[in-house]
Scaffold this motif. Structure first.
Motif, mmCIF file in Angstrom:
data_model
loop_
_atom_site.group_PDB
_atom_site.id
_atom_site.type_symbol
_atom_site.label_atom_id
_atom_site.label_comp_id
_atom_site.label_asym_id
_atom_site.label_seq_id
_atom_site.Cartn_x
_atom_site.Cartn_y
_atom_site.Cartn_z
ATOM 1 N N THR A 1 -4.060 -4.253 -4.996
ATOM 2 C CA THR A 1 -2.822 -3.768 -4.377
ATOM 3 C C THR A 1 -1.888 -4.929 -4.080
ATOM 4 O O THR A 1 -0.681 -4.846 -4.273
ATOM 5 N N LEU B 1 -6.831 2.219 -4.394
ATOM 6 C CA LEU B 1 -6.252 2.277 -3.045
ATOM 7 C C LEU B 1 -7.306 2.642 -2.003
ATOM 8 O O LEU B 1 -6.983 3.191 -0.961
ATOM 9 N N VAL C 1 -8.081 -3.897 -2.436
ATOM 10 C CA VAL C 1 -7.099 -4.607 -1.605
ATOM 11 C C VAL C 1 -6.411 -5.696 -2.428
ATOM 12 O O VAL C 1 -5.180 -5.831 -2.415
ATOM 13 N N THR D 1 -4.992 0.990 5.603
ATOM 14 C CA THR D 1 -4.151 -0.052 6.200
ATOM 15 C C THR D 1 -3.590 0.453 7.515
ATOM 16 O O THR D 1 -2.924 1.488 7.546
ATOM 17 N N CYS E 1 2.629 1.877 -3.365
ATOM 18 C CA CYS E 1 1.713 2.463 -4.359
ATOM 19 C C CYS E 1 1.551 3.965 -4.116
ATOM 20 O O CYS E 1 1.517 4.760 -5.064
ATOM 21 N N HIS F 1 0.840 -1.196 0.000
ATOM 22 C CA HIS F 1 0.000 0.000 0.000
ATOM 23 C C HIS F 1 0.885 1.259 0.000
ATOM 24 O O HIS F 1 0.648 2.209 -0.748
#
Length: 622
Positions: free
Chosen positions: A192, A144, A189, A148, A13, A10
């Motif tokens: 990613t 995204l 999710v 997280t 990215c 995450h």
């Protein structure tokens, strides 16, 4: 087992996005830092960024200024702007207005999921008509749209999902919209992580709806040439896919309500941990703000301990720190009267070592002080509300399947907030299979005397009654109940009361953890044999084949309708207990404390016209 590190993926990215979507050199971790940039985000995307990227990290990636989208902003010339927004119509209108006012030199637009075609057309039309389309450099779908919090913990931040899914007045269209939103988040999710999992879920209820729609969405996406999941298309046999286990909150209601006495759940439930941040009263009365994430070694190491053990650990660390400081002082104090040459050299070495160990000691002291502060605040709440007694009695109730009347009333009339008592009463309702109406009357009276709104209690009582009548119906008539509401209630407390006897078996393993363990094992097991299997990579006709049954090394567990740190902790313990090591990521529609979840139950109770909120509480409460 670094294959599925969600936090790392995450963050990577996001860093790529901050560097205008150019690959980042691994050596420096920064791309072109000569380029100064401005970052613009909406509130939702701010929550995505805040647990992953600190302000000092933004500087490292050339971000010199950052603003919320809806703030009034002045033009900054010759500077590219990175936008990170949800694809909504109001956000797109704001971008058009920024571009037409030429606020920045160039616009790099990043949408948190994927921007729908109509909005993209609005963007094009709006920027063409204001003659500013040349300012839009790029438009990216980032996928995204989730938060997280830890390496293995994420939330979709979908508020009040449990209420929306269980609302008796919700029509099919509303339910579908919520399911779509959840599937959208889960798709982000998986994109990613770049994995297409095998999906398992119990039959009926929201979990199945999410599973089948996600399966469809992945299938459709995999048909595209350049899809997001080209994870070695040819050698999938050597790459073991993870399993995605979907559950509905009603699968195990008690965990969302009970008081827990472990450090992480306690800090979340009692002190209101949000996005890894916490505000606590300091000694001098002012508020102190703390970050609790993986950069804090104490939090990582002791989050799953019971509170008394944490207090001991703080004490131990403090003593160790004091000893190390004394050692440094002793070495640098130079007690001897005079030095010979060799002593001088030896002493200089000591001094160098001491100077080098100072930053590490200072850092350790900061961590100890922080947790002393947090533990002191917790202790105050625990004493004032008898939280230890709530946690202990609730866990006993679950094991014994009940509690004696005097003790029950004692708790309801004792210390604790109104909502503490309400949670305790609901736990009593869930843990005890058959309760005579007179007992329920006693509980309700005690709650009213403490001026507690009983809507949530009434709601759970209603579901439980529905459930009992459903269980006694013959299986034939039961399978005919296709009505959405019935289906939902059928799945709800049924699993709860049925699993009650073995819910907290000797090692306090939650039903969720036990089920996930069985699904990862993949051996025949009556508890999960009826679970559905979806494999988005397989042709539809072959679903249910043996290669999809495991065993699996990695799992993503997702709870529809709200999750918590108790479940997260329980799943992480499962992983650490096993050889060879496995890996479980836990996610949920939103992370809720017991109080917040009970508020959602109360809302449902009120929607069904239950409870003693103002309307049927005529007399003054004594």
């Amino acid at each position: 087992m670094a294959a599925l590190n969600l936090r790392q993926k995450h963050t990577e990215c996001i860093i790529r996005m901050l560097n205008l979507n150019q690959a980042v050199g691994s050596a420096t971790g920064t791309a072109n830092e000569e380029v100064y940039k401005i970052l613009i985000y909406d509130r939702f995307c701010q929550d995505i960024l805040s647990p992953l990227i600190h302000v000092k990290d933004l500087r490292k990636h050339g971000i010199t200024l950052y603003f919320l989208l809806d703030k009034d902003r002045n033009p900054v010339h010759d500077v590219p702007a990175v936008y990170f927004l949800r694809p909504t119509s109001s956000n797109v209108q704001r971008v058009i207005s920024d571009a037409s006012r030429a606020l920045y030199d160039s616009f790099h637009l990043n949408f948190s999921s994927s921007i729908p075609r109509p909005l993209l057309e609005d963007l094009a039309t709006g920027t063409i008509s204001s003659d500013s389309i040349q300012r839009i450099s790029k438009v990216h779908d980032q996928y995204l749209e989730f938060v997280t919090l830890e390496d293995n913990l994420f939330s979709l931040a979908n508020k009040n999902c449990y209420v929306q899914l269980n609302d008796p007045s919700a029509g099919d269209k509303e339910i579908e919209e919520i399911i779509e939103k959840i599937v959208g988040g889960l798709f982000c999710v998986l994109a990613t992580l770049a994995v297409v999992p095998i999906i398992r879920c119990p039959r009926g209820g929201p979990a199945e709806m999410v599973a089948s729609l996600l399966d469809q969405r992945l299938r459709d996406h995999l048909l595209a040439k350049n899809n997001l999941f080209t994870e070695g298309g040819n050698f999938t046999s050597s790459f073991q896919r993870p399993i995605l286990c979907l559950f509905d909150r009603n699968f195990e209601l008690s965990v969302a309500i009970q008081h827990d006495f472990r450090y992480k759940p306690l800090v979340h439930d009692v002190l209101g941990l949000r996005l890894n941040r916490l505000n606590v009263k300091g000694e001098k009365g002012g508020m102190k703000s703390f970050e609790l994430d993986r950069s804090d070694p104490f939090w990582t190491a002791n989050g799953s301990l019971e509170f008394p053990e944490v207090a001991v650990e703080i004490e131990t660390q403090l003593n160790k720190y004091k000893k190390d400081v004394e050692e440094v002082n002793r070495r640098t104090g130079g007690d001897e009267a005079e030095f010979s040459g060799t002593d001088l050299i030896g002493n200089t070495k000591h001094l160098m070592n001491a100077v080098n160990s100072l930053p590490e000691l200072t850092e350790r002291k900061q961590v100890i002080d922080k947790h002393t502060n947090i533990a002191t605040a917790l202790l105050g709440e625990i004493k004032e509300r008898s939280l230890d007694s709530f946690a202990k009695k609730e866990s006993d109730m679950m094991v014994r399947g009940g509690i004696d009347r005097a003790e029950l009333v004692g708790v309801l009339k004792g210390k604790g907030t109104k909502i503490d008592k309400l949670r305790f009463a609901i736990m009593y309702l869930i843990s005890t299979e058959t309760i005579p109406p007179s007992e329920i009357e006693v509980v309700e009276t005690a709650l009213r005397e403490s001026e507690v709104d009983t809507s949530a209690f009434q709601y759970v009582k209603k579901i439980k009654a529905l459930n009992v009548s459903l269980a006694s119906a013959s299986s034939a008539s039961r399978s005919n109940i296709v009505d959405w509401a019935e289906k939902l209630y059928g799945q709800s407390i049924g699993a709860v009361t049925a699993g009650m006897k073995n819910l907290l078996s000797n090692d306090h393993q939650l039903a969720l953890t036990r089920t996930v363990d069985a699904l990862m094992e993949g051996k025949p097991n009556p508890e999960i044999d009826s679970y559905l299997i979806f494999d988005p990579r397989a042709p539809k006709s072959t679903a249910g084949q043996s290669h999809m049954k495991g065993p699996f090394k990695e799992a993503i567990v997702f709870m529809v309708g709200g999750g918590n740190y108790v479940e997260y902790g329980s799943l992480q313990e499962l992983v650490h207990r096993q050889q060879p090591a496995k890996h479980v990521i836990y996610g949920t529609t939103e992370i809720l404390s017991g109080d917040e979840f009970v508020e959602q139950l109360a809302l449902l109770g009120q929607k069904m016209g239950l409870g003693n909120s103002v309307n049927n509480n005529t007399g003054p409460s004594k």
